[in-house]
Design a protein around this motif. Structure first.
Motif, PDB file in Angstrom:
ATOM      1  N   PRO A   1       0.820  -1.210   0.000  1.00 22.36           N
ATOM      2  CA  PRO A   1       0.000   0.000   0.000  1.00 22.36           C
ATOM      3  C   PRO A   1       0.853   1.259   0.000  1.00 22.36           C
ATOM      4  O   PRO A   1       2.056   1.223   0.290  1.00 22.36           O
ATOM      5  CB  PRO A   1      -0.782  -0.110   1.310  1.00 22.36           C
ATOM      6  CG  PRO A   1       0.155  -0.855   2.218  1.00 22.36           C
ATOM      7  CD  PRO A   1       0.868  -1.844   1.334  1.00 22.36           C
ATOM      8  N   SER A   2       0.233   2.364  -0.329  1.00 23.17           N
ATOM      9  CA  SER A   2       0.813   3.669  -0.008  1.00 23.17           C
ATOM     10  C   SER A   2       0.307   4.044   1.376  1.00 23.17           C
ATOM     11  O   SER A   2      -0.902   4.019   1.633  1.00 23.17           O
ATOM     12  CB  SER A   2       0.400   4.721  -1.037  1.00 23.17           C
ATOM     13  OG  SER A   2       1.241   4.674  -2.168  1.00 23.17           O
TER      14      SER A   2
ATOM     15  N   GLU B   1      -4.854   3.729  -9.894  1.00 21.82           N
ATOM     16  CA  GLU B   1      -4.057   2.509  -9.742  1.00 21.82           C
ATOM     17  C   GLU B   1      -3.855   2.289  -8.240  1.00 21.82           C
ATOM     18  O   GLU B   1      -2.860   2.730  -7.669  1.00 21.82           O
ATOM     19  CB  GLU B   1      -2.717   2.644 -10.480  1.00 21.82           C
ATOM     20  CG  GLU B   1      -2.843   2.771 -11.974  1.00 21.82           C
ATOM     21  CD  GLU B   1      -3.093   4.187 -12.452  1.00 21.82           C
ATOM     22  OE1 GLU B   1      -3.371   4.381 -13.646  1.00 21.82           O
ATOM     23  OE2 GLU B   1      -3.014   5.117 -11.627  1.00 21.82           O
ATOM     24  N   ILE B   2      -4.793   1.592  -7.615  1.00 24.37           N
ATOM     25  CA  ILE B   2      -4.863   1.570  -6.156  1.00 24.37           C
ATOM     26  C   ILE B   2      -5.084   0.156  -5.628  1.00 24.37           C
ATOM     27  O   ILE B   2      -5.561  -0.042  -4.515  1.00 24.37           O
ATOM     28  CB  ILE B   2      -5.975   2.546  -5.675  1.00 24.37           C
ATOM     29  CG1 ILE B   2      -5.772   2.968  -4.219  1.00 24.37           C
ATOM     30  CG2 ILE B   2      -7.357   1.979  -5.975  1.00 24.37           C
ATOM     31  CD1 ILE B   2      -4.539   3.789  -3.973  1.00 24.37           C
ATOM     32  N   SER B   3      -4.700  -0.841  -6.415  1.00 21.88           N
ATOM     33  CA  SER B   3      -4.993  -2.229  -6.063  1.00 21.88           C
ATOM     34  C   SER B   3      -4.269  -2.685  -4.802  1.00 21.88           C
ATOM     35  O   SER B   3      -4.719  -3.629  -4.140  1.00 21.88           O
ATOM     36  CB  SER B   3      -4.649  -3.149  -7.237  1.00 21.88           C
ATOM     37  OG  SER B   3      -5.370  -2.767  -8.396  1.00 21.88           O
ATOM     38  N   GLY B   4      -3.147  -2.048  -4.464  1.00 21.52           N
ATOM     39  CA  GLY B   4      -2.445  -2.383  -3.228  1.00 21.52           C
ATOM     40  C   GLY B   4      -2.974  -1.657  -2.013  1.00 21.52           C
ATOM     41  O   GLY B   4      -2.540  -1.922  -0.888  1.00 21.52           O
TER      42      GLY B   4
ATOM     43  N   ARG C   1      -9.964  -2.635 -10.190  1.00 20.46           N
ATOM     44  CA  ARG C   1      -8.813  -2.169  -9.407  1.00 20.46           C
ATOM     45  C   ARG C   1      -8.842  -2.750  -7.990  1.00 20.46           C
ATOM     46  O   ARG C   1      -7.826  -3.188  -7.467  1.00 20.46           O
ATOM     47  CB  ARG C   1      -8.803  -0.639  -9.349  1.00 20.46           C
ATOM     48  CG  ARG C   1      -8.930   0.069 -10.696  1.00 20.46           C
ATOM     49  CD  ARG C   1      -7.752  -0.194 -11.610  1.00 20.46           C
ATOM     50  NE  ARG C   1      -8.014   0.228 -12.978  1.00 20.46           N
ATOM     51  CZ  ARG C   1      -7.718   1.434 -13.463  1.00 20.46           C
ATOM     52  NH1 ARG C   1      -7.197   2.361 -12.682  1.00 20.46           N
ATOM     53  NH2 ARG C   1      -7.963   1.723 -14.724  1.00 20.46           N
ATOM     54  N   GLY C   2     -10.003  -2.671  -7.313  1.00 17.18           N
ATOM     55  CA  GLY C   2     -10.114  -3.161  -5.949  1.00 17.18           C
ATOM     56  C   GLY C   2      -9.280  -2.342  -4.982  1.00 17.18           C
ATOM     57  O   GLY C   2      -9.028  -1.159  -5.187  1.00 17.18           O
ATOM     58  N   GLY C   3      -8.834  -2.965  -3.904  1.00 21.07           N
ATOM     59  CA  GLY C   3      -8.020  -2.294  -2.903  1.00 21.07           C
ATOM     60  C   GLY C   3      -8.853  -1.669  -1.798  1.00 21.07           C
ATOM     61  O   GLY C   3     -10.057  -1.440  -1.942  1.00 21.07           O
ATOM     62  N   THR C   4      -8.189  -1.395  -0.685  1.00 18.50           N
ATOM     63  CA  THR C   4      -8.817  -0.748   0.465  1.00 18.50           C
ATOM     64  C   THR C   4      -8.187   0.614   0.691  1.00 18.50           C
ATOM     65  O   THR C   4      -6.958   0.724   0.811  1.00 18.50           O
ATOM     66  CB  THR C   4      -8.650  -1.601   1.735  1.00 18.50           C
ATOM     67  OG1 THR C   4      -9.354  -2.837   1.569  1.00 18.50           O
ATOM     68  CG2 THR C   4      -9.204  -0.879   2.954  1.00 18.50           C
ATOM     69  N   ILE C   5      -9.017   1.644   0.723  1.00 18.09           N
ATOM     70  CA  ILE C   5      -8.586   3.006   1.037  1.00 18.09           C
ATOM     71  C   ILE C   5      -9.185   3.350   2.394  1.00 18.09           C
ATOM     72  O   ILE C   5     -10.407   3.318   2.561  1.00 18.09           O
ATOM     73  CB  ILE C   5      -9.060   4.001  -0.029  1.00 18.09           C
ATOM     74  CG1 ILE C   5      -8.508   3.626  -1.409  1.00 18.09           C
ATOM     75  CG2 ILE C   5      -8.647   5.427   0.334  1.00 18.09           C
ATOM     76  CD1 ILE C   5      -9.134   4.407  -2.559  1.00 18.09           C
TER      77      ILE C   5
END
Length: 486
Positions: free
Chosen positions: A326-327, A349-352, A381-385
């Motif tokens: 993640p970032s 681009e946020i999949s991580g 894309r998915g991912g958790t923000i």
């Protein structure tokens, strides 16, 4: 008890225009005095979160260098229009082998190809210095290990590049000019771009075929060493990319006319971007895109860009999930934004994933600023923000003030449902917005815990939409001078 927005009808929380009774969204109740206790609790939790931001500021390391200078003109560099790539490389190598210091570029215009930094080197551009980067793509070969729109590959070298280095910097009052324009680099984008301008040129191939093939390579988990996208691929290089580096500083420089993204640290730790001017209105001219980075400070910067001003990323689709980094721990403060697709953005681009993001004391305004605060993702894309905090944000002119978009590009066509939760916007004022909200989760994955506190929208033309939300809170929020809450 109020129902969570995820349980309310689409009609209730859509506003296609100004409501006749004071601009509030239909069905919203007046603020209750009994909710003061909740406001105190929210403020207490916010204060604890912002203590974490101060910790990030304290703990993000900046590089230090020996007081030793290596003047590029001593290595043969000349401000006469000749290509100085070898002179820069020789100066950087000597500085590195001597234990580090500054590689000093004096006043003047120096033409160069790509510059590769090494550990313990500070490339310092004196005021009045301009680096003019070659527009010949062959100068950016052989290919290097890079990331392009969140996918790893072997591609053209970024204009300023470092790979697996530490204690590095790019500083000074000078200018880095990529010389991209409607004839060089930008036509590779193809199609129409900002304001309907057509970047395609007759007979000039575009990136489309290579972009699709790279997506297929990533989905098939093809080894990165076999993903070779050099000559003929038309995938424009980022301007400044530090890849898998630690303790990095970019300070005071001006970056203009970029082929692609301007500043793109990837898989880095301890990154500071301070006092930088990003001015480039070409296609995909993102200003600063930290990607899968930890401990990042972006402060006192100015953005006037052809795409997002700041966009936090963590890899695209299968490649982002493969690396799964993640970032996180990012502080943005005291920045100014003008043109751009978004001011402070998370995605696409946020999949991580992304977490622990803080932005404060920022100003943004332009008739060409499309969105103020923006989240963009989808089920491909998915991912958790999560855990994103904004405070003291001043927006002048903007098209849409707040966007949380689960329908970006591919839309809901994948198997990786995104999660967005724990978002606070506090002490925001927006003067002129064509639309306030474009906020829409999925029914199966509502946006959770979006809190608006002390927020003022002065002259909106349209309220917009709030859909599929759970735990939404609005405290001391006004629209055109009228209280708004649920």
């Amino acid at each position: 008890m109020n129902k969570p927005i995820s349980q309310l009808s689409r009609r209730t929380f859509l506003a296609s225009g100004l409501a006749s009774a004071g601009l509030g969204l239909t069905g919203c109740a007046a603020l209750s005095g009994t909710q003061d206790k909740q406001l105190r609790e929210l403020t207490h939790n916010s204060d604890k979160a912002w203590a974490g931001a101060r910790k990030i500021l304290r703990e993000t390391k900046t590089p230090h260098f020996p007081k030793r200078d290596f003047l590029v003109t001593d290595f043969g560099a000349k401000a006469d229009g000749s290509n100085n790539s070898q002179a820069f490389a020789n100066a950087i190598t000597k500085c590195h082998e001597s234990g580090g210091g500054r590689v000093l570029v004096p006043k003047g215009e120096f033409v160069t190809g790509p510059i590769h930094l090494l550990s313990n080197v500070n490339l310092h551009l004196e005021e009045g210095c301009t680096l003019l980067f070659s527009t010949n793509p062959k100068d950016y070969l052989p290919v290097v290990f890079t990331r392009w729109e969140g996918m790893e590959m072997m591609g053209y070298s970024p204009l300023v590049y470092a790979f697996q280095q530490e204690n590095i910097a790019l500083t000074g009052k000078g200018t880095l000019n990529g010389q991209a324009d409607e004839f060089t680099w930008w036509p590779w984008k193809g199609g129409k771009w900002k304001s309907g301008k057509n970047w395609s040129k007759d007979g000039v191939p575009t990136q489309d075929a290579a972009r699709k093939q790279l997506e297929r390579d990533a989905e098939a988990n093809r080894p990165v060493s076999e993903r070779i996208y050099g000559e003929g691929a038309q995938l424009r290089p980022p301007f400044v990319q530090f890849y898998s580096c630690n303790t990095c500083l970019i300070e005071d420089v001006t970056i203009t006319r970029a082929p692609f993204w301007l500043i793109n640290p990837v898989l880095c730790q301890d990154v500071t971007v301070r006092g930088v001017t990003c001015s480039s209105l070409g296609p995909n001219s993102d200003g600063c895109d930290p990607e899968s980075c930890k401990n990042v400070v972006i402060e006192n910067c100015y953005f006037d860009t052809g795409d997002d001003c700041i966009a936090i990323k963590s890899g695209r689709n299968a490649d982002g999930r493969r690396l799964n980094v993640p970032s996180e721990n990012i502080v943005i403060r005291n920045c100014k934004m003008r043109n751009g697709h978004g001011g402070v953005v998370i995605g696409s681009e946020i999949s991580g994933g992304a977490r622990n993001i803080f932005a404060e004391n920022c100003e943004m305004s332009s008739h060409d600023l499309e969105r103020g605060l923006r989240f963009k993702t989808n089920s491909v894309r998915g991912g958790t923000i999560e855990n994103v905090y904004f405070r003291n944000i001043d927006i002048g002119d903007v098209q849409t003030a707040l966007v949380i978009d689960f329908g970006y590009e591919e839309g809901d066509t994948g198997q990786f449902t995104p999660t967005v939760k724990n978002i606070e916007v506090r002490n925001l004022r927006c003067k002129n917005a064509k639309q306030i909200f474009n906020v829409k989760g999925y029914e199966r994955s509502p946006i959770r815990n979006l809190h608006l506190i002390n927020v003022q929208f002065d002259q909106p033309a349209d309220v917009g939409k709030l859909e599929n939300m759970d735990g939404f809170v609005a405290k001391n929020v006004s629209i055109a001078g009228k209280p708004f809450s649920i």
